[in-house]
Design an enzyme around this catalytic site. Structure first.
Site, PDB file in Angstrom:
ATOM      1  N   PHE A 103     -11.875  -5.346  -5.255  1.00 35.80           N
ATOM      2  CA  PHE A 103     -11.840  -6.194  -4.062  1.00 35.80           C
ATOM      3  C   PHE A 103     -11.298  -5.379  -2.887  1.00 35.80           C
ATOM      4  O   PHE A 103     -10.388  -5.789  -2.171  1.00 35.80           O
ATOM      5  CB  PHE A 103     -10.979  -7.438  -4.293  1.00 35.80           C
ATOM      6  CG  PHE A 103     -11.279  -8.179  -5.567  1.00 35.80           C
ATOM      7  CD1 PHE A 103     -12.322  -9.090  -5.637  1.00 35.80           C
ATOM      8  CD2 PHE A 103     -10.528  -7.958  -6.719  1.00 35.80           C
ATOM      9  CE1 PHE A 103     -12.606  -9.769  -6.810  1.00 35.80           C
ATOM     10  CE2 PHE A 103     -10.804  -8.639  -7.890  1.00 35.80           C
ATOM     11  CZ  PHE A 103     -11.845  -9.548  -7.947  1.00 35.80           C
ATOM     12  N   ASP A 150      -6.712  -7.132  -5.995  1.00 32.96           N
ATOM     13  CA  ASP A 150      -6.285  -7.890  -4.802  1.00 32.96           C
ATOM     14  C   ASP A 150      -7.416  -8.820  -4.386  1.00 32.96           C
ATOM     15  O   ASP A 150      -8.052  -8.626  -3.343  1.00 32.96           O
ATOM     16  CB  ASP A 150      -5.917  -6.921  -3.677  1.00 32.96           C
ATOM     17  CG  ASP A 150      -5.343  -7.632  -2.459  1.00 32.96           C
ATOM     18  OD1 ASP A 150      -4.850  -8.766  -2.618  1.00 32.96           O
ATOM     19  OD2 ASP A 150      -5.397  -7.056  -1.353  1.00 32.96           O
ATOM     20  N   ARG A 203       0.829  -1.199   0.000  1.00 31.67           N
ATOM     21  CA  ARG A 203       0.000   0.000   0.000  1.00 31.67           C
ATOM     22  C   ARG A 203       0.868   1.255   0.000  1.00 31.67           C
ATOM     23  O   ARG A 203       0.563   2.249  -0.671  1.00 31.67           O
ATOM     24  CB  ARG A 203      -0.928  -0.015   1.215  1.00 31.67           C
ATOM     25  CG  ARG A 203      -2.099  -0.976   1.101  1.00 31.67           C
ATOM     26  CD  ARG A 203      -3.104  -0.780   2.211  1.00 31.67           C
ATOM     27  NE  ARG A 203      -2.707  -1.398   3.463  1.00 31.67           N
ATOM     28  CZ  ARG A 203      -3.138  -2.588   3.888  1.00 31.67           C
ATOM     29  NH1 ARG A 203      -3.947  -3.308   3.144  1.00 31.67           N
ATOM     30  NH2 ARG A 203      -2.759  -3.067   5.052  1.00 31.67           N
ATOM     31  N   CYS A 213      -3.129 -14.274  -3.438  1.00 31.67           N
ATOM     32  CA  CYS A 213      -2.823 -14.711  -2.072  1.00 31.67           C
ATOM     33  C   CYS A 213      -3.071 -16.208  -1.907  1.00 31.67           C
ATOM     34  O   CYS A 213      -3.165 -16.699  -0.786  1.00 31.67           O
ATOM     35  CB  CYS A 213      -3.643 -13.920  -1.058  1.00 31.67           C
ATOM     36  SG  CYS A 213      -5.428 -14.157  -1.204  1.00 31.67           S
ATOM     37  N   ASP A 231     -16.331  -3.671  -4.222  1.00 30.80           N
ATOM     38  CA  ASP A 231     -16.339  -4.967  -3.551  1.00 30.80           C
ATOM     39  C   ASP A 231     -17.758  -5.529  -3.647  1.00 30.80           C
ATOM     40  O   ASP A 231     -18.728  -4.764  -3.665  1.00 30.80           O
ATOM     41  CB  ASP A 231     -15.913  -4.835  -2.083  1.00 30.80           C
ATOM     42  CG  ASP A 231     -15.422  -6.144  -1.491  1.00 30.80           C
ATOM     43  OD1 ASP A 231     -14.213  -6.285  -1.267  1.00 30.80           O
ATOM     44  OD2 ASP A 231     -16.267  -7.037  -1.252  1.00 30.80           O
ATOM     45  N   SER A 232     -17.861  -6.844  -3.707  1.00 31.61           N
ATOM     46  CA  SER A 232     -19.184  -7.467  -3.795  1.00 31.61           C
ATOM     47  C   SER A 232     -19.888  -7.519  -2.448  1.00 31.61           C
ATOM     48  O   SER A 232     -21.081  -7.831  -2.377  1.00 31.61           O
ATOM     49  CB  SER A 232     -19.069  -8.881  -4.376  1.00 31.61           C
ATOM     50  OG  SER A 232     -18.281  -9.697  -3.530  1.00 31.61           O
TER      51      SER A 232
END
Length: 393
Positions: free
Chosen positions: A228, A297, A212, A337, A250-251
Protein backbone atom coordinates in the site's frame (compact mmCIF):
# COMPACT_ATOMS: atom_id res chain seq x y z
CA UNK A 1 -26.49 36.87 17.18
CA UNK A 2 -26.99 33.27 16.00
CA UNK A 3 -30.05 31.03 15.85
CA UNK A 4 -30.39 28.40 18.54
CA UNK A 5 -30.24 24.63 18.85
CA UNK A 6 -31.98 23.34 21.99
CA UNK A 7 -30.87 20.16 23.73
CA UNK A 8 -33.05 17.68 25.55
CA UNK A 9 -32.85 17.86 29.34
CA UNK A 10 -29.73 16.11 30.65
CA UNK A 11 -28.08 15.85 27.24
CA UNK A 12 -25.46 18.51 27.93
CA UNK A 13 -23.27 16.27 30.11
CA UNK A 14 -20.67 15.50 27.42
CA UNK A 15 -20.47 19.19 26.56
CA UNK A 16 -19.76 20.04 30.18
CA UNK A 17 -16.74 17.73 29.73
CA UNK A 18 -15.83 19.77 26.60
CA UNK A 19 -16.50 17.03 24.05
CA UNK A 20 -16.79 18.87 20.70
CA UNK A 21 -19.57 16.81 19.10
CA UNK A 22 -23.34 17.04 19.59
CA UNK A 23 -25.26 14.10 18.19
CA UNK A 24 -28.67 14.49 16.60
CA UNK A 25 -30.33 12.33 19.26
CA UNK A 26 -29.45 14.89 21.94
CA UNK A 27 -31.37 17.70 20.21
CA UNK A 28 -34.88 18.63 21.30
CA UNK A 29 -35.56 21.18 18.54
CA UNK A 30 -33.92 23.93 16.49
CA UNK A 31 -34.95 27.44 15.53
CA UNK A 32 -36.75 27.91 12.25
CA UNK A 33 -34.53 28.93 9.37
CA UNK A 34 -31.31 27.13 10.36
CA UNK A 35 -29.44 25.80 7.34
CA UNK A 36 -26.61 23.31 7.10
CA UNK A 37 -23.30 25.01 7.74
CA UNK A 38 -24.78 27.82 9.85
CA UNK A 39 -23.09 28.91 13.06
CA UNK A 40 -25.53 28.23 15.90
CA UNK A 41 -25.76 28.68 19.65
CA UNK A 42 -26.40 25.50 21.62
CA UNK A 43 -28.66 25.85 24.65
CA UNK A 44 -29.43 23.30 27.34
CA UNK A 45 -32.93 22.21 28.33
CA UNK A 46 -33.26 25.28 30.57
CA UNK A 47 -32.29 27.68 27.80
CA UNK A 48 -28.78 28.37 29.10
CA UNK A 49 -25.86 28.83 26.68
CA UNK A 50 -23.56 25.81 26.35
CA UNK A 51 -21.56 26.24 23.13
CA UNK A 52 -21.35 27.72 19.65
CA UNK A 53 -20.67 25.60 16.59
CA UNK A 54 -21.45 24.57 13.02
CA UNK A 55 -24.81 22.90 12.39
CA UNK A 56 -25.10 20.03 9.93
CA UNK A 57 -27.58 17.29 9.18
CA UNK A 58 -26.53 13.76 10.05
CA UNK A 59 -25.42 11.89 13.15
CA UNK A 60 -23.03 14.63 14.29
CA UNK A 61 -25.42 17.58 14.24
CA UNK A 62 -23.16 20.27 15.73
CA UNK A 63 -19.38 20.52 15.77
CA UNK A 64 -18.44 22.84 18.61
CA UNK A 65 -16.17 25.76 17.82
CA UNK A 66 -16.19 27.36 21.26
CA UNK A 67 -17.66 26.85 24.70
CA UNK A 68 -17.77 30.63 25.18
CA UNK A 69 -20.19 33.10 23.58
CA UNK A 70 -17.65 33.99 20.93
CA UNK A 71 -18.45 35.50 17.52
CA UNK A 72 -17.08 33.30 14.77
CA UNK A 73 -15.52 36.05 12.69
CA UNK A 74 -12.16 36.98 11.17
CA UNK A 75 -10.62 37.51 14.60
CA UNK A 76 -11.80 34.04 15.67
CA UNK A 77 -10.14 32.32 12.69
CA UNK A 78 -6.92 34.30 13.17
CA UNK A 79 -6.73 33.42 16.87
CA UNK A 80 -7.27 29.68 16.32
CA UNK A 81 -4.84 29.51 13.41
CA UNK A 82 -2.23 31.50 15.34
CA UNK A 83 -2.57 29.07 18.25
CA UNK A 84 -2.05 26.13 15.89
CA UNK A 85 1.02 27.77 14.38
CA UNK A 86 2.51 28.53 17.79
CA UNK A 87 2.28 24.85 18.73
CA UNK A 88 3.97 23.75 15.46
CA UNK A 89 6.77 26.20 16.11
CA UNK A 90 7.27 24.55 19.49
CA UNK A 91 7.60 21.26 17.57
CA UNK A 92 10.20 22.93 15.31
CA UNK A 93 7.96 22.62 12.28
CA UNK A 94 8.94 23.59 9.71
CA UNK A 95 12.70 23.39 10.15
CA UNK A 96 15.72 24.07 7.96
CA UNK A 97 18.25 21.93 9.82
CA UNK A 98 20.60 19.29 8.47
CA UNK A 99 17.57 17.24 7.40
CA UNK A 100 15.00 19.97 6.71
CA UNK A 101 11.22 19.50 6.77
CA UNK A 102 8.78 21.74 4.95
CA UNK A 103 5.77 19.38 5.06
CA UNK A 104 3.61 19.15 8.19
CA UNK A 105 0.05 19.47 9.46
CA UNK A 106 -0.90 22.93 10.68
CA UNK A 107 -4.54 22.22 11.64
CA UNK A 108 -5.82 18.83 12.77
CA UNK A 109 -9.54 19.27 13.28
CA UNK A 110 -10.69 18.68 16.84
CA UNK A 111 -7.07 18.44 17.98
CA UNK A 112 -6.70 22.14 17.22
CA UNK A 113 -10.23 23.09 18.31
CA UNK A 114 -11.28 23.52 14.68
CA UNK A 115 -13.48 20.47 14.11
CA UNK A 116 -14.08 19.69 10.46
CA UNK A 117 -10.93 21.45 9.20
CA UNK A 118 -7.59 20.03 8.01
CA UNK A 119 -4.69 22.17 6.76
CA UNK A 120 -1.43 20.63 5.60
CA UNK A 121 1.59 22.76 4.67
CA UNK A 122 3.82 21.76 1.76
CA UNK A 123 6.56 24.34 1.45
CA UNK A 124 4.88 27.60 0.48
CA UNK A 125 1.50 26.00 -0.29
CA UNK A 126 -1.26 25.17 2.19
CA UNK A 127 -3.76 22.46 1.26
CA UNK A 128 -7.09 22.93 3.04
CA UNK A 129 -9.71 20.21 3.41
CA UNK A 130 -13.18 20.59 4.93
CA UNK A 131 -15.00 17.74 6.65
CA UNK A 132 -18.08 19.80 7.48
CA UNK A 133 -20.31 22.11 5.47
CA UNK A 134 -19.65 24.89 7.96
CA UNK A 135 -15.92 24.81 7.27
CA UNK A 136 -16.65 24.58 3.54
CA UNK A 137 -18.74 27.74 3.67
CA UNK A 138 -16.01 29.51 5.69
CA UNK A 139 -13.16 28.46 3.40
CA UNK A 140 -12.35 31.91 1.99
CA UNK A 141 -12.41 33.60 5.40
CA UNK A 142 -10.15 30.86 6.78
CA UNK A 143 -7.77 31.17 3.83
CA UNK A 144 -7.56 34.94 4.29
CA UNK A 145 -6.84 34.54 8.00
CA UNK A 146 -4.27 31.84 7.23
CA UNK A 147 -2.31 34.16 4.94
CA UNK A 148 -2.22 36.78 7.69
CA UNK A 149 -1.12 34.33 10.38
CA UNK A 150 1.56 32.66 8.21
CA UNK A 151 2.87 36.09 7.17
CA UNK A 152 5.52 35.83 4.43
CA UNK A 153 5.98 32.05 4.65
CA UNK A 154 2.98 31.16 2.45
CA UNK A 155 2.08 31.97 -1.16
CA UNK A 156 -0.78 29.62 -2.02
CA UNK A 157 -3.89 28.04 -0.51
CA UNK A 158 -5.36 25.08 -2.37
CA UNK A 159 -8.85 23.88 -1.44
CA UNK A 160 -9.47 20.13 -1.79
CA UNK A 161 -12.69 18.67 -0.37
CA UNK A 162 -14.32 16.74 -3.20
CA UNK A 163 -13.72 13.40 -1.44
CA UNK A 164 -14.87 14.57 2.00
CA UNK A 165 -17.90 16.64 1.00
CA UNK A 166 -19.02 15.06 -2.25
CA UNK A 167 -22.69 15.76 -1.50
CA UNK A 168 -22.18 19.53 -1.74
CA UNK A 169 -19.95 19.24 -4.83
CA UNK A 170 -17.18 21.59 -3.70
CA UNK A 171 -14.77 22.63 -6.44
CA UNK A 172 -11.09 21.95 -5.86
CA UNK A 173 -8.61 24.62 -6.78
CA UNK A 174 -6.46 27.48 -5.58
CA UNK A 175 -8.42 30.04 -3.63
CA UNK A 176 -5.29 32.13 -3.08
CA UNK A 177 -2.28 32.21 -5.40
CA UNK A 178 -1.42 29.15 -7.46
CA UNK A 179 0.26 30.63 -10.50
CA UNK A 180 3.65 28.97 -10.03
CA UNK A 181 3.01 26.70 -7.04
CA UNK A 182 5.93 24.31 -6.50
CA UNK A 183 4.60 20.84 -5.74
CA UNK A 184 7.85 19.45 -4.32
CA UNK A 185 8.06 19.34 -0.53
CA UNK A 186 10.76 18.14 1.85
CA UNK A 187 10.53 15.73 4.79
CA UNK A 188 13.61 14.98 6.87
CA UNK A 189 15.78 15.95 3.93
CA UNK A 190 13.99 13.73 1.40
CA UNK A 191 11.99 15.31 -1.43
CA UNK A 192 8.63 14.23 -2.78
CA UNK A 193 5.98 15.36 -5.23
CA UNK A 194 2.66 16.40 -3.70
CA UNK A 195 -0.35 15.52 -5.84
CA UNK A 196 -2.85 17.92 -4.31
CA UNK A 197 -4.84 17.86 -7.55
CA UNK A 198 -5.80 14.16 -7.66
CA UNK A 199 -3.96 12.50 -4.78
CA UNK A 200 -5.51 10.97 -1.67
CA UNK A 201 -6.09 13.12 1.44
CA UNK A 202 -4.22 16.40 0.89
CA UNK A 203 -1.65 14.81 -1.43
CA UNK A 204 0.72 13.05 1.00
CA UNK A 205 0.39 11.20 4.29
CA UNK A 206 2.29 13.53 6.59
CA UNK A 207 1.12 11.54 9.62
CA UNK A 208 3.74 8.82 9.00
CA UNK A 209 6.75 11.17 9.09
CA UNK A 210 8.20 9.94 12.40
CA UNK A 211 7.36 6.30 11.66
CA UNK A 212 9.14 6.53 8.30
CA UNK A 213 12.18 7.91 10.09
CA UNK A 214 12.09 4.99 12.53
CA UNK A 215 11.88 2.53 9.66
CA UNK A 216 15.00 4.06 8.12
CA UNK A 217 16.96 3.01 11.20
CA UNK A 218 15.96 -0.64 10.64
CA UNK A 219 16.56 -0.79 6.87
CA UNK A 220 20.30 -1.39 6.68
CA UNK A 221 21.04 -4.55 4.70
CA UNK A 222 17.38 -5.64 4.53
CA UNK A 223 15.12 -6.64 1.65
CA UNK A 224 12.08 -4.37 2.03
CA UNK A 225 8.46 -4.73 0.93
CA UNK A 226 6.30 -1.60 1.13
CA UNK A 227 2.66 -2.65 0.75
CA UNK A 228 0.00 0.00 0.00
CA UNK A 229 2.93 2.26 -0.86
CA UNK A 230 0.82 5.20 -2.19
CA UNK A 231 3.50 7.87 -2.86
CA UNK A 232 6.39 5.66 -1.75
CA UNK A 233 7.30 7.45 1.48
CA UNK A 234 8.47 4.37 3.36
CA UNK A 235 10.30 3.16 0.23
CA UNK A 236 12.70 6.05 -0.17
CA UNK A 237 13.33 6.20 3.59
CA UNK A 238 14.28 2.49 3.41
CA UNK A 239 16.63 3.21 0.53
CA UNK A 240 18.37 6.00 2.43
CA UNK A 241 18.63 3.61 5.36
CA UNK A 242 20.68 1.17 3.31
CA UNK A 243 18.14 -1.44 2.17
CA UNK A 244 19.54 -3.90 -0.38
CA UNK A 245 16.26 -3.94 -2.34
CA UNK A 246 12.90 -2.23 -2.02
CA UNK A 247 9.66 -3.40 -3.63
CA UNK A 248 6.71 -0.98 -3.62
CA UNK A 249 3.19 -2.37 -4.18
CA UNK A 250 -0.12 -0.58 -4.65
CA UNK A 251 -3.32 -1.41 -6.53
CA UNK A 252 -3.44 2.12 -7.96
CA UNK A 253 -1.49 2.77 -11.16
CA UNK A 254 -1.38 6.50 -10.30
CA UNK A 255 0.14 5.71 -6.91
CA UNK A 256 2.78 3.51 -8.50
CA UNK A 257 3.68 6.21 -10.99
CA UNK A 258 4.02 8.77 -8.17
CA UNK A 259 6.13 6.32 -6.15
CA UNK A 260 8.48 5.85 -9.10
CA UNK A 261 8.78 9.62 -9.54
CA UNK A 262 9.51 10.14 -5.84
CA UNK A 263 12.14 7.40 -5.73
CA UNK A 264 13.75 8.83 -8.87
CA UNK A 265 13.69 12.31 -7.31
CA UNK A 266 15.77 11.06 -4.38
CA UNK A 267 17.68 8.11 -5.86
CA UNK A 268 17.91 8.51 -9.64
CA UNK A 269 18.61 5.33 -11.60
CA UNK A 270 18.93 3.27 -8.41
CA UNK A 271 18.48 -0.42 -9.35
CA UNK A 272 17.44 -1.42 -5.82
CA UNK A 273 13.84 -0.24 -6.31
CA UNK A 274 10.99 -1.86 -8.22
CA UNK A 275 7.30 -0.92 -8.15
CA UNK A 276 4.33 -3.19 -8.83
CA UNK A 277 0.70 -2.30 -9.51
CA UNK A 278 -1.07 -5.25 -7.94
CA UNK A 279 -3.61 -6.28 -5.30
CA UNK A 280 -1.94 -6.67 -1.90
CA UNK A 281 -3.28 -10.10 -1.05
CA UNK A 282 -2.51 -11.50 -4.48
CA UNK A 283 1.04 -10.15 -4.34
CA UNK A 284 1.69 -11.62 -0.90
CA UNK A 285 0.40 -15.00 -2.05
CA UNK A 286 2.32 -15.09 -5.34
CA UNK A 287 5.64 -13.28 -4.83
CA UNK A 288 8.52 -15.63 -3.99
CA UNK A 289 11.01 -13.03 -2.75
CA UNK A 290 11.82 -13.45 0.96
CA UNK A 291 11.63 -10.08 2.72
CA UNK A 292 13.43 -9.02 5.90
CA UNK A 293 11.31 -5.91 6.48
CA UNK A 294 7.64 -5.48 5.53
CA UNK A 295 5.44 -2.39 5.85
CA UNK A 296 1.65 -2.81 5.96
CA UNK A 297 -0.01 0.62 5.82
CA UNK A 298 -3.45 -0.04 4.28
CA UNK A 299 -6.25 2.48 3.84
CA UNK A 300 -8.94 2.51 6.52
CA UNK A 301 -10.64 -0.89 6.59
CA UNK A 302 -13.50 0.50 8.72
CA UNK A 303 -14.93 3.99 8.30
CA UNK A 304 -17.90 3.37 10.62
CA UNK A 305 -18.68 1.01 13.50
CA UNK A 306 -20.88 -1.21 11.36
CA UNK A 307 -17.78 -2.25 9.39
CA UNK A 308 -15.65 -3.03 12.46
CA UNK A 309 -16.08 -6.82 12.47
CA UNK A 310 -15.13 -7.24 8.82
CA UNK A 311 -12.27 -4.78 9.22
CA UNK A 312 -10.71 -6.78 12.04
CA UNK A 313 -10.98 -9.93 9.93
CA UNK A 314 -9.23 -8.03 7.14
CA UNK A 315 -6.38 -6.90 9.40
CA UNK A 316 -5.95 -10.46 10.67
CA UNK A 317 -5.83 -11.92 7.17
CA UNK A 318 -3.42 -9.27 5.89
CA UNK A 319 -1.00 -9.62 8.79
CA UNK A 320 -1.21 -13.42 8.57
CA UNK A 321 0.00 -13.23 4.99
CA UNK A 322 2.87 -10.98 6.04
CA UNK A 323 3.88 -13.34 8.86
CA UNK A 324 3.93 -16.19 6.37
CA UNK A 325 6.08 -14.17 3.95
CA UNK A 326 8.63 -12.53 6.23
CA UNK A 327 12.04 -14.14 6.73
CA UNK A 328 13.23 -15.27 10.19
CA UNK A 329 14.60 -12.30 12.10
CA UNK A 330 12.41 -9.98 10.04
CA UNK A 331 10.81 -6.71 11.11
CA UNK A 332 7.13 -5.95 10.45
CA UNK A 333 5.75 -2.40 10.55
CA UNK A 334 1.95 -2.77 10.61
CA UNK A 335 -0.67 -0.03 10.89
CA UNK A 336 -4.37 0.79 11.14
CA UNK A 337 -5.67 4.27 10.36
CA UNK A 338 -9.31 3.33 11.08
CA UNK A 339 -10.65 5.62 13.81
CA UNK A 340 -13.22 3.06 15.00
CA UNK A 341 -10.52 0.39 15.44
CA UNK A 342 -9.07 0.76 18.94
CA UNK A 343 -5.49 -0.04 19.88
CA UNK A 344 -6.69 -3.20 21.62
CA UNK A 345 -8.81 -4.20 18.59
CA UNK A 346 -5.83 -3.84 16.30
CA UNK A 347 -3.38 -5.58 18.59
CA UNK A 348 -5.72 -8.54 19.02
CA UNK A 349 -6.11 -8.85 15.24
CA UNK A 350 -2.32 -8.87 14.79
CA UNK A 351 -1.85 -11.34 17.66
CA UNK A 352 -4.41 -13.65 16.09
CA UNK A 353 -2.54 -13.46 12.78
CA UNK A 354 0.77 -14.31 14.46
CA UNK A 355 -0.77 -17.33 16.18
CA UNK A 356 -2.33 -18.54 12.93
CA UNK A 357 1.04 -18.28 11.19
CA UNK A 358 2.79 -20.10 14.08
CA UNK A 359 5.46 -17.38 14.40
CA UNK A 360 7.15 -16.16 17.56
CA UNK A 361 6.66 -12.39 17.64
CA UNK A 362 7.87 -9.62 19.94
CA UNK A 363 6.75 -5.98 20.07
CA UNK A 364 9.59 -3.51 19.57
CA UNK A 365 7.58 -0.29 19.29
CA UNK A 366 3.98 0.86 19.60
CA UNK A 367 3.40 3.65 17.11
CA UNK A 368 0.90 6.47 16.75
CA UNK A 369 0.32 9.74 14.93
CA UNK A 370 2.92 12.51 15.30
CA UNK A 371 2.62 15.58 17.49
CA UNK A 372 1.44 17.83 14.64
CA UNK A 373 -1.68 15.60 14.60
CA UNK A 374 -2.60 16.37 18.24
CA UNK A 375 -5.38 14.63 20.14
CA UNK A 376 -7.80 16.85 22.03
CA UNK A 377 -7.80 15.39 25.54
CA UNK A 378 -11.60 15.77 25.58
CA UNK A 379 -11.94 13.99 22.22
CA UNK A 380 -10.20 10.58 22.43
CA UNK A 381 -11.73 9.62 19.08
CA UNK A 382 -9.00 11.75 17.52
CA UNK A 383 -6.44 9.00 18.16
CA UNK A 384 -6.83 7.27 14.82
CA UNK A 385 -3.37 5.98 13.80
CA UNK A 386 -2.18 2.80 15.48
CA UNK A 387 0.96 0.86 14.64
CA UNK A 388 3.22 -1.91 15.85
CA UNK A 389 6.82 -2.71 15.03
CA UNK A 390 7.32 -6.45 15.46
CA UNK A 391 10.36 -8.72 15.51
CA UNK A 392 9.46 -12.06 13.89
CA UNK A 393 11.60 -15.11 14.68
Amino acid sequence: MYRNVYLKHGKEESLLRFHPWIFSGAIHHIDHGINEGDVVNVLNGDGQFIAVGHYQGGSIAVRVLSFSETPVDEAFWRQRLASARTMRRALQLPNDGQRPTTAYRLVHGEGDMLPGLIIDIYGRTAVMQAHSIGMHRSRQAIANALMQVMESTLDNVYYKSETTLSFVEPESGFIIGGGEADNIAVENGLRFYVDWLKGQKTGFFVDQRENRSLLESYAQGRRVLNMFCYTGGFSFYAMRGGATLVHSVDSSAKAIELTRRNVELNFPDDPRHKAFCEDAFHYLEQEATPYDLIILDPPAFAKHRGALHNALKGYTRLNNKAFEKIAPGGILFTFSCSQVVTKDNFRNAVFTAAAQAHRQVRILHQLHQPADHPINIYHPEGEYLKGLVLYVE
